[in-house]
Motif scaffolding. Structure first.
Motif, PDB file in Angstrom:
ATOM      1  N   GLY A   1      12.978  -2.000  24.677  1.00 32.84           N
ATOM      2  CA  GLY A   1      14.184  -1.442  24.058  1.00 32.84           C
ATOM      3  C   GLY A   1      15.113  -2.538  23.542  1.00 32.84           C
TER       4      GLY A   1
ATOM      5  N   LEU B   1      13.715  -4.087  20.484  1.00 34.50           N
ATOM      6  CA  LEU B   1      13.819  -3.211  19.316  1.00 34.50           C
ATOM      7  C   LEU B   1      15.237  -3.096  18.778  1.00 34.50           C
ATOM      8  N   GLU B   2      16.211  -3.262  19.665  1.00 36.16           N
ATOM      9  CA  GLU B   2      17.608  -3.225  19.224  1.00 36.16           C
ATOM     10  C   GLU B   2      17.854  -4.198  18.082  1.00 36.16           C
TER      11      GLU B   2
ATOM     12  N   GLY C   1      15.948  -4.684  15.628  1.00 36.13           N
ATOM     13  CA  GLY C   1      15.368  -4.219  14.369  1.00 36.13           C
ATOM     14  C   GLY C   1      13.967  -4.755  14.118  1.00 36.13           C
ATOM     15  N   ILE C   2      13.326  -5.224  15.154  1.00 34.83           N
ATOM     16  CA  ILE C   2      11.943  -5.724  15.004  1.00 34.83           C
ATOM     17  C   ILE C   2      11.031  -4.501  14.846  1.00 34.83           C
ATOM     18  N   SER C   3      10.233  -4.481  13.782  1.00 32.09           N
ATOM     19  CA  SER C   3       9.654  -3.192  13.394  1.00 32.09           C
ATOM     20  C   SER C   3       8.133  -3.105  13.341  1.00 32.09           C
TER      21      SER C   3
ATOM     22  N   GLY D   1       9.454   3.416  17.536  1.00 28.31           N
ATOM     23  CA  GLY D   1       9.770   3.088  16.152  1.00 28.31           C
ATOM     24  C   GLY D   1       9.054   1.882  15.588  1.00 28.31           C
ATOM     25  N   MET D   2       8.156   1.270  16.351  1.00 28.27           N
ATOM     26  CA  MET D   2       7.402   0.155  15.778  1.00 28.27           C
ATOM     27  C   MET D   2       6.273   0.711  14.914  1.00 28.27           C
TER      28      MET D   2
ATOM     29  N   PRO E   1      10.201   7.453  14.016  1.00 32.32           N
ATOM     30  CA  PRO E   1      11.555   7.968  14.194  1.00 32.32           C
ATOM     31  C   PRO E   1      12.404   7.507  13.007  1.00 32.32           C
TER      32      PRO E   1
ATOM     33  N   ILE F   1      13.862   4.077  12.023  1.00 32.96           N
ATOM     34  CA  ILE F   1      14.732   3.410  12.995  1.00 32.96           C
ATOM     35  C   ILE F   1      13.893   3.019  14.197  1.00 32.96           C
TER      36      ILE F   1
ATOM     37  N   GLU G   1      17.068   2.168  24.611  1.00 40.32           N
ATOM     38  CA  GLU G   1      17.453   3.035  25.740  1.00 40.32           C
ATOM     39  C   GLU G   1      18.695   3.865  25.421  1.00 40.32           C
TER      40      GLU G   1
END
Lengths: 571, 571
Positions: A190, A193-194, A196-198, A216-217, B17, B33, B37
């Motif tokens: 999490g 991912l915050e 913005g790694i996608s 979201g990846m 997502p 996106i 968490e």
């Protein structure tokens, strides 16, 4: 240019005969037509979009971008998103710009990402540091379409300032950020991912892919030379075995494996690394065939190397639609999938026999800054008859190693190899002017004489050498130094090398020549007793500190679990 | 309106997502996106594009367009391309405009095609003629997106002037032309295609579909109430059995079945006809599930009812992408595929329990212009004790019939039914003011008393009646006349009907009510001895002259192979 052809449309997931017009490298007309008795279809074959490899390190192919393009178009590849991470570690921005410049000289769609993690760790000497201001310099370039794989996930999770700055820059410049987060899960994932790694190309099992996908990846399924995750992800039986707790799949996706509707889970097929001997055989064309054998729909498989990467990286190719770049491939049959011709920007670049462009050379400076070595440089000294040593145990083609120990005898104060128990010597020789050498021991290579050396040694690419005795190890390293980088095999009988003078990683020769020389070296290693299928690749991973359990750098023997150096000789 | 949701992207063939924004009925933002968490996903379920049925005759559902919309949105359908061919045969342009007007009153994407073949043949009396000037009038309308199925393929092949004029008009107005060409092949198919006819929904086997696809037709796989071709086309084993000569597949597509890469062959899934009892159970949502059970990839199946029809008919819906109409569906799970909510133009039209709009009625004039009948109108007279008659032999739910004969006894000069051998009386009563009646005989219905009658009788929709005796046949027909059209079952014990006062084809009631009444009629027919599962549908096909072998119209008993009338009583 206008012609009629059967076209595979990856947007509508169908094929149809069409009239196609290309002007200034762009499809300006793709009109479905009907075929009556009078109308002949001009193209003998099926027109499909050219393939896009959305994550590859070209350096692993040991050839220049231009030479890579020459072999790739034979396999239907028309674009890559290349991460010049390896040359970045050796030559920094200068190396990356040499790659970009060489790439520009050929009619092939080279896109690059800015390497985010150079150097990979502080436990080794690299040739360059790429800091956040370098990243900004790179992100401003049109050729740079993404921030390269963020391998330093501890840095992201722990909020390392320089790491966060690089990520912030990518967001600021509106360029996607590629991930690299093997087995990262839950809260840590999490936090990753915050930022913005996608994307992620490290998933080796379905549950891992599922969690990342849900968060979201975009999932890059890897089918390369060093890592082949496709079987693990696409094989339905394997997938089902992996699901101990089906409730993990949540409501939306429960039973997707049982009901075989799991194809939406995957986004791209990538190669990551493609060695020259594999690359001459094929590229994404083979991955598509393999995917269909594993039960993935042909249209889905093709989407994963065409429209999907195009949409993610904003490439304006990957589909035969009006307004898109006219990058396409003619295949003989949707089953056999042989590449008949390849077109880039409407121009034929491969006519079924010849590649219709030349590859300019990279005129790189000598990146090997190391003095010649002598045998004694590779001696491990011990005052006594026998000592216990820490040993790297390795497995063919595997990045993971196991920490083990061995008892070795000494001779004149020098600890000796033990070929009966397959305990050989391994050393890393710093090549950036500092002169460090670390000597240690390794199990798994099986050499009973001679030595192999290489300046390809992830991620810092110092010179790595494995051998039975110090004398041939010195000769092998010196051969690499003489060649300005490369791979060498030395023994009483052999003294052969594949020179890789560009950053010690690449040759200006073509893929066939490089593959041929590599093949000779493989056979020589085998003649020296090596049981590994890929001795040079396996050796190159022995310096990759971020993958456990025990590795080696020019600074010392490294415990990848404790993340600290350890002694070679146990107390 | 802005929200976060898991979205199935039919362009990239993946899900992710996303943050979705809808403004003025259009998706203005669909941004992938990542989920950490802190972030909750607003929508509990998976957002997928609403389904498009690209070929349906709404009249077969026996309800108005508005009522059709009310039931269809419960199943996730948000758009149809409807061919108002049935009402066109009864009421002509007036009927089509009543359909369009009623459709406009509800929040559902109704697109229409202009019926190209009214009347279907010159061997029957229809209520209207739609000529090329009518076609032009219709093609000018925005609601008309195509020229409806060109069933008159002999007319096309033989260059019938009026037929060619209609086709020319469609090309001139830039609207696609739908085809209907069962088993048409080789040169004849080529001539048909020269006219730009671009779809076919009549393929029942893979070789037929393959030829049509190769020649540029888009293949509509039919999964409706009356014709279910999906099994024949998607079932791999069935497909392989059908390929006697694999070389027919040509080079590009050889081995596509063996290697299971045949999914690009198909373009759309359509229902064609959906009867009320089926429609209340489901629509394209069930077809998608069935397709995946038959081995079609879930993404391919969904494409066939979303992006593909949208692209073909230029509908600007069918994908969740920026700029497209915000027609979407929330499903609970990609496996269970239950529809939780349906949105059209960003507005919720089905909330999981209720449909959130009302269906206005069609206030149609009485289309039944026929005087009451008496028993003697249905008598077949013969001067003798026994005669041999031509008999229509029918099969449950099948459009095809078989020509057979029977020996029947007379009573007072009237030829009698023979319930022991299941030879019943069948008549077609003209209902457009002309007063024709044709009386003949049929085998297969199994009634041992009473009669069933209906004003649904393809394609001219005169009143068709099947019964044991002339008396109840007259009562059944008169019931239909009293109801201004509909379906009736009459016997000593029963006198029940489903009134269909709109053109004798549709009711203003909702799908559940109509299905319920139809169910009662089915049970009554069954109580009268009928063994057919779908007696009214089967009966309606008995007047469909274009499908062989032997049919009946108000003008006479018709040999569909010789394409001429024949005598009821054999000489």
């Amino acid at each position: 240019m206008s012609f009629t052809a059967y076209v595979l449309d990856v947007v509508s997931n169908t094929f149809f005969p069409a009239r196609i017009t290309v002007e200034n490298g762009i499809f300006t007309e793709v009109t479905p037509i009907t075929v009556n008795e009078k109308l002949n279809i001009d193209v003998k074959g099926l027109v499909i979009p050219g393939f896009i490899d959305s994550h590859i390190h070209i350096e692993s192919s040991m050839i220049t971008p231009a030479q890579f393009a020459k072999i790739a178009v034979r396999h239907g590849t028309t674009a890559v998103v290349a991460d010049p991470h390896e040359i970045g570690n050796v030559l920094g921005i200068e190396g990356i710009e040499a790659m970009i410049e060489n790439a520009k000289a050929v009619p092939f769609n080279f896109y690059f990402s800015a390497p985010s993690c150079v150097p990979a760790t502080s436990f080794e000497t690299s040739g360059a540091v790429i800091d956040s201001s370098d990243i900004e310099y790179l992100l401003k370039k049109d050729e740079i379409v993404a921030l390269g794989e963020m391998m330093n996930f501890p840095g992201v999770i722990n909020g390392d300032e320089e790491v966060l700055k690089k990520l912030e820059l990518a967001r600021q410049y509106g360029k996607p950020i590629d991930g690299h987060a093997p087995l990262l899960t839950r809260e840590d994932l999490g936090k990753y991912l915050e930022q913005g790694i996608s994307t992620d190309h490290e998933c080796s099992n379905i549950i891992e892919a599922f969690e990342k996908k849900m968060k979201g990846m975009k999932i890059m399924v890897r089918d390369g030379s060093s890592a082949m995750d496709m079987e693990g992800l696409f094989n339905i039986n394997h997938a089902l075995e992996n699901i101990e707790n089906p409730e993990k799949l949540g409501v939306i996706f429960r039973d997707i494996f049982k009901k075989k509707v799991y194809s939406p889970l995957f986004d791209f097929i990538v190669s990551d690394d493609k060695h020259p001997d594999d690359l001459i055989k094929g590229h994404l064309n083979l991955s598509i065939k393999k995917a269909t054998r594993l039960g993935i729909d042909i249209l889905k498989a093709i989407s994963m190397v065409t429209i999907n990467p195009s949409r993610h990286y904003n490439l304006n190719c990957g589909a035969i639609v009006e307004g898109a770049k006219a990058d396409y491939v003619i295949i003989d049959s949707i089953c056999d999938f042989n590449i008949l011709e390849t077109y880039i920007g409407g121009e034929c670049v491969f006519d079924g026999e010849n590649v219709l462009f030349d590859a300019p050379e990279i005129d790189a400076r000598n990146s090997i800054n190391a003095t010649k070595k002598s045998a004694s440089d590779f001696d491990v000294l011990y005052d006594g008859d026998e000592c216990e040593v820490n040993v790297i145990e390795c497995f063919d083609g595997d990045l993971l190693t196991k920490k083990t120990t061995a008892k070795l005898r000494t001779k004149n104060g020098v600890v000796q190899s033990d070929s009966y128990n397959d305990i050989l010597k391994i050393s890393v020789v710093e090549r950036y002017g500092g002169g460090n050498i670390t000597n240690a021991f390794i199990k798994g290579f099986g050499l009973n004489k001679g030595a192999i050396a290489s300046s390809v040694a992830h991620d810092s690419h110092n010179i790595i050498v494995i051998g039975y005795d110090s004398e041939t190890m010195a000769q092998a390293v010196n051969k690499v130094i003489d060649d300005k980088g490369g791979i060498a095999v030395v023994s009483e009988d052999f003294n052969e090398s594949l020179p890789l003078p560009i950053a010690g990683l690449m040759s200006n020769e073509d893929a066939y020549d490089v593959a041929h020389k590599l093949d000779i070296l493989h056979k020589m290693a085998s003649a020296l007793g090596c049981k590994l299928k890929s001795p040079f690749m396996t050796m190159a991973f022995m310096a990759l500190l971020v993958i456990p359990s025990i590795k080696i750098s020019d600074m010392g023997l490294f415990d990848g679990e404790a993340f600290e150096f350890i002694d070679v000789i146990k107390n």
